[in-house]
Design a protein around this motif. Structure first.
Motif, short mmCIF file in Angstrom:
data_model
loop_
_atom_site.label_atom_id
_atom_site.label_comp_id
_atom_site.label_asym_id
_atom_site.label_seq_id
_atom_site.Cartn_x
_atom_site.Cartn_y
_atom_site.Cartn_z
N ALA A 5 0.84 -1.20 0.00
CA ALA A 5 0.00 0.00 0.00
C ALA A 5 0.87 1.24 0.00
O ALA A 5 0.56 2.22 -0.69
N CYS A 6 1.95 1.22 0.76
CA CYS A 6 2.85 2.37 0.82
C CYS A 6 3.53 2.57 -0.53
O CYS A 6 3.64 3.69 -1.01
N GLY A 7 3.96 1.49 -1.14
CA GLY A 7 4.60 1.57 -2.46
C GLY A 7 3.63 2.09 -3.51
O GLY A 7 4.00 2.89 -4.37
N GLY A 8 2.37 1.65 -3.44
CA GLY A 8 1.35 2.13 -4.37
C GLY A 8 1.09 3.62 -4.20
O GLY A 8 0.92 4.36 -5.17
N PHE A 9 1.06 4.06 -2.94
CA PHE A 9 0.83 5.47 -2.67
C PHE A 9 1.99 6.32 -3.20
O PHE A 9 1.77 7.37 -3.81
N VAL A 10 3.21 5.88 -2.98
CA VAL A 10 4.39 6.61 -3.46
C VAL A 10 4.37 6.67 -4.98
O VAL A 10 4.63 7.72 -5.59
#
Length: 117
Positions: A5-10
């Protein structure tokens, strides 16, 4: 799961910033093209500002606009861009050389204050 999720947001934020920079670059390119065209054609237009709005007059036309029709006023290089709410109508460019520094700044402030938000 949290790393994904963090990678997708970035990734999403990176794409959003790239899009923002591309739109800004296109806007500045368009403004510069119009400013260059205005300087080459030397339309010698005159503007008259009053409480009701402003008038533009050149050798081809006379146009009257009320203040509520203004959308934005921006300065790029030494040119002021006056955009109307309906972009299909017209966009005006005023050069700092036409007015001088003090009058150019005063006109910019006046137009910013007249924009209906």
């Amino acid at each position: 799961m949290a790393k994904g999720a963090c990678g997708g947001f970035v990734f999403y934020m990176l794409i959003a910033w790239i899009g923002l920079f591309e739109r800004r670059a296109r806007f500045l390119k368009t403004v510069n093209q119009h400013a260059d065209r205005y300087e080459k054609e030397m339309l010698n237009g005159t503007f008259t500002f009053n409480d009701a709005g402003f008038e533009y007059k050149d050798k081809e036309k006379t146009l009257l606009f009320q203040w509520h029709l203004l959308k934005s006023v921006t300065v790029v290089k030494d040119n002021m861009r006056i955009a109307l709410k309906d972009p299909a109508v017209l966009t005006f460019f005023l050069s700092r050389r036409q007015f001088g520094d003090v009058e150019f700044h005063e006109l910019f402030e006046l137009l910013q204050n007249k924009i209906v938000k």
